[in-house]
Design a protein around this motif. Structure first.
Motif, mmCIF file in Angstrom:
data_model
loop_
_atom_site.group_PDB
_atom_site.id
_atom_site.type_symbol
_atom_site.label_atom_id
_atom_site.label_comp_id
_atom_site.label_asym_id
_atom_site.label_seq_id
_atom_site.Cartn_x
_atom_site.Cartn_y
_atom_site.Cartn_z
ATOM 1 N N VAL A 84 -12.308 13.180 -1.051
ATOM 2 C CA VAL A 84 -12.440 12.277 -2.281
ATOM 3 C C VAL A 84 -11.365 11.109 -1.938
ATOM 4 N N LEU A 85 -11.881 9.940 -2.440
ATOM 5 C CA LEU A 85 -10.864 8.904 -2.285
ATOM 6 C C LEU A 85 -10.831 7.953 -3.556
ATOM 7 N N VAL A 86 -9.499 7.907 -3.819
ATOM 8 C CA VAL A 86 -8.951 7.205 -5.147
ATOM 9 C C VAL A 86 -8.076 5.993 -4.788
ATOM 10 N N ILE A 87 -8.674 5.017 -5.492
ATOM 11 C CA ILE A 87 -7.870 3.638 -5.092
ATOM 12 C C ILE A 87 -7.328 3.355 -6.511
ATOM 13 N N ASP A 88 -6.112 2.981 -6.468
ATOM 14 C CA ASP A 88 -5.531 2.523 -7.802
ATOM 15 C C ASP A 88 -4.839 1.074 -7.958
ATOM 16 N N VAL A 89 -5.699 0.215 -8.461
ATOM 17 C CA VAL A 89 -5.386 -1.083 -8.680
ATOM 18 C C VAL A 89 -5.086 -1.547 -10.165
ATOM 19 N N ARG A 90 -4.144 -0.871 -10.744
ATOM 20 C CA ARG A 90 -3.650 -0.831 -12.019
ATOM 21 C C ARG A 90 -2.668 -1.670 -12.103
ATOM 22 N N GLY A 91 -2.397 -2.706 -12.773
ATOM 23 C CA GLY A 91 -1.279 -3.648 -12.695
ATOM 24 C C GLY A 91 -1.278 -4.567 -11.569
ATOM 25 N N ASN A 92 -2.410 -4.540 -10.637
ATOM 26 C CA ASN A 92 -2.522 -5.464 -9.659
ATOM 27 C C ASN A 92 -3.168 -6.785 -10.141
ATOM 28 N N VAL A 131 0.711 -1.297 -0.030
ATOM 29 C CA VAL A 131 0.014 0.136 -0.034
ATOM 30 C C VAL A 131 0.781 1.175 -0.046
ATOM 31 N N ALA A 132 0.670 2.265 -0.806
ATOM 32 C CA ALA A 132 1.043 3.518 -0.976
ATOM 33 C C ALA A 132 -0.098 4.383 -0.433
ATOM 34 N N ILE A 133 0.264 5.157 0.415
ATOM 35 C CA ILE A 133 -0.867 6.340 0.730
ATOM 36 C C ILE A 133 -0.352 7.620 0.320
ATOM 37 N N HIS A 134 -1.039 8.405 -0.345
ATOM 38 C CA HIS A 134 -1.022 9.674 -0.901
ATOM 39 C C HIS A 134 -2.026 10.640 -0.306
ATOM 40 N N ASP A 135 -1.598 11.316 0.714
ATOM 41 C CA ASP A 135 -2.497 12.236 1.179
ATOM 42 C C ASP A 135 -2.512 13.900 1.015
ATOM 43 N N TYR A 136 -3.793 14.159 0.461
ATOM 44 C CA TYR A 136 -4.053 15.335 -0.237
ATOM 45 C C TYR A 136 -4.597 16.308 0.937
ATOM 46 N N THR A 166 -2.981 5.721 -20.327
ATOM 47 C CA THR A 166 -1.714 6.204 -20.311
ATOM 48 C C THR A 166 -0.824 5.611 -21.302
ATOM 49 N N THR A 167 0.101 6.119 -21.857
ATOM 50 C CA THR A 167 1.163 5.564 -22.911
ATOM 51 C C THR A 167 2.731 5.574 -22.529
ATOM 52 N N PRO A 168 3.445 5.006 -22.891
ATOM 53 C CA PRO A 168 4.936 4.970 -22.406
ATOM 54 C C PRO A 168 5.479 6.279 -22.576
ATOM 55 N N PHE A 169 4.923 7.346 -23.302
ATOM 56 C CA PHE A 169 5.276 8.664 -23.688
ATOM 57 C C PHE A 169 4.760 9.612 -22.479
ATOM 58 N N ASP A 170 3.944 8.972 -21.685
ATOM 59 C CA ASP A 170 3.334 9.965 -20.759
ATOM 60 C C ASP A 170 4.171 9.720 -19.413
ATOM 61 N N ALA A 171 4.909 10.825 -18.902
ATOM 62 C CA ALA A 171 5.702 10.837 -17.654
ATOM 63 C C ALA A 171 5.032 11.349 -16.418
ATOM 64 N N THR A 172 3.723 11.584 -16.725
ATOM 65 C CA THR A 172 3.239 12.246 -15.384
ATOM 66 C C THR A 172 3.343 11.482 -14.004
ATOM 67 N N PRO A 173 3.999 12.073 -13.081
ATOM 68 C CA PRO A 173 3.792 11.318 -11.750
ATOM 69 C C PRO A 173 2.738 10.811 -11.301
ATOM 70 N N LYS A 174 2.458 9.968 -10.539
ATOM 71 C CA LYS A 174 1.394 9.283 -10.008
ATOM 72 C C LYS A 174 0.727 10.476 -8.868
ATOM 73 N N ASP A 175 1.460 11.070 -8.016
ATOM 74 C CA ASP A 175 1.176 11.996 -7.206
ATOM 75 C C ASP A 175 0.387 13.174 -7.850
ATOM 76 N N VAL A 176 0.722 13.725 -9.035
ATOM 77 C CA VAL A 176 -0.023 14.687 -9.930
ATOM 78 C C VAL A 176 -0.909 13.995 -10.723
ATOM 79 N N LEU A 177 -1.165 12.947 -11.007
ATOM 80 C CA LEU A 177 -2.248 12.344 -11.618
ATOM 81 C C LEU A 177 -3.451 12.055 -10.438
ATOM 82 N N TYR A 178 -3.078 11.681 -9.398
ATOM 83 C CA TYR A 178 -4.028 11.490 -8.433
ATOM 84 C C TYR A 178 -4.719 12.956 -8.032
#
Length: 392
Positions: A244-252, A201-206, A372-384
């Protein structure tokens, strides 16, 4: 070398052990089993493995398959499907200068035509086929089987680079390496094949805006760290009921969904007011799909599913195990139990502890398509942060 000793457990799975073959025409099974038997008697390992892949794919069940990765050699190129396109993400030859880039053709044959020819070798949904299929583009024997054999020792690849230009490159078949160097048996879809989850688990607190949780895996062989991480995440979720709650299970790719129930309970309690968004992709499998299905059942329209279709539907056969094939070095994964989270049904094969949790989640349709594509370098924190702002 004969591969007959490998064929015996494969036929046992198909004819006796795995219930996912119950709806397959016996004559079709017999025909493909005969092909596999013919190649098992020979010395062409790759050809035998391809015939076994086709036989096991008859079930149409993605959990049931032959995994050739530890038994074959491939060209030193890593291909991954992003959206519906195949991308080169890594290479150990001069082709690396093009990565990341979109694959257009192999030996002059368009990618889509090769994918259509490969469908009979790959079990499961179209999304699961996109997960496991890219290996075939680097496997010389598979390219021959699929009608795009190389000329001499060179395999020619045509790419589209990030700026829209076309590039061609030749890779020598003599450069082939063990497939496991570029294609992990449990394909995760990351650019680098050696990627592994960094914690559960990685927690990102906003602050007052919301909270995001990254859940990369539910598989914990030690069965200690994962429950602790889930309890910690549940505590965070309960403490932040107003955001707001965001849960990321991509790649899980799954694991033990029963161990996630404390977090599911916490999300259910906390998201009833503001709702919840869950990020999924084609590399979301098994227990991670069940996790989303239970949330959908409990939260209904309060759950927003963002991304693309997951790697399986909600009705599949799972459990089972893995059998290593002694002669070839490949392995087969088989299934023993029905999971029907679409209709909320269980049968005599479903383990009681799972049957007690099964609910009718219906169709898990994506509410907002996003890839997203391999050309998208947006960090997860920014996306969330962007998602939380959009959903607030």
């Amino acid at each position: 070398m004969s591969f007959s000793q490998d064929l015996a457990p494969i036929l046992d799975v198909v004819k006796r052990i795995d219930p996912s073959f119950g709806s397959v025409d016996p004559e079709q099974i017999a025909s493909h089993a005969e092909d596999a038997h013919r190649y098992a008697s020979g010395t062409a390992k790759d050809r035998f493995l391809l015939s076994a892949m086709r036989l096991l794919a008859l079930s149409g069940n993605g959990h049931t398959c032959l995994i050739p990765n530890d038994a074959i050699h491939v060209l030193p190129l890593r291909f991954v499907t992003v959206g519906t396109s195949v991308f080169l993400t890594k290479a150990s030859t001069p082709v690396a200068e093009f990565a990341p880039c979109k694959l257009v053709a192999v030996n002059g044959v368009p990618v889509k035509r090769i994918e259509r020819a490969a469908e009979c070798l790959l079990a499961g949904t179209s999304q699961r086929k996109r997960v496991i299929g890219p290996l075939l583009f680097a496997w010389p024997a598979a390219l021959v089987h699929l009608g795009c054999a190389s000329s001499g020792d060179k395999t020619q690849y045509q790419f589209e680079t990030g700026d829209g230009h076309t590039a061609k490159a030749n890779v020598s078949i003599s450069d082939a390496v063990p497939a496991s160097e570029f294609y992990p048996s449990n394909e995760h879809g990351q650019v680098d094949p050696v990627w592994s989850p960094n914690g559960f688990v990685a927690i990102h607190d906003y602050a007052d805006d919301g909270l995001a949780l990254t859940l990369p895996s539910f598989f914990d062989p030690d069965e200690r760290a994962f429950p602790e991480a889930i309890d910690r995440a549940a505590t965070w979720v309960r403490s932040r009921r107003d955001g707001v709650l965001v849960i990321d299970v991509r790649g899980n790719t799954g694991g033990d969904f029963l161990a996630t129930m404390p977090l599911i309970d916490a999300i259910t309690e906390s998201a009833r007011t503001n709702g919840c968004a869950v990020l999924v992709d084609k590399f979301t499998f098994s227990a991670a799909i069940v996790f989303v299905a239970i949330l959908r059942y409990r939260l209904k329209r309060k759950l927003l599913i963002i991304g693309e279709d997951m790697g399986d539907g909600l009705r599949f056969f799972a459990e089972g195990g893995l059998i290593e094939l002694p002669a070839s070095g490949a392995s087969i994964r088989y299934s023993t139990a029905l999971h029907d989270w679409e209709n909320g049904l269980a049968d005599q094969t479903t383990p009681p502890e799972i049957a007690r949790q099964i609910v009718a989640a219906g169709k898990l349709e994506v509410n907002r398509t996003w890839v997203t594509t391999p050309f998208d370098a947006t960090p997860k924190d920014v996306l969330y942060r962007q998602l939380i702002n959009d959903l607030a």
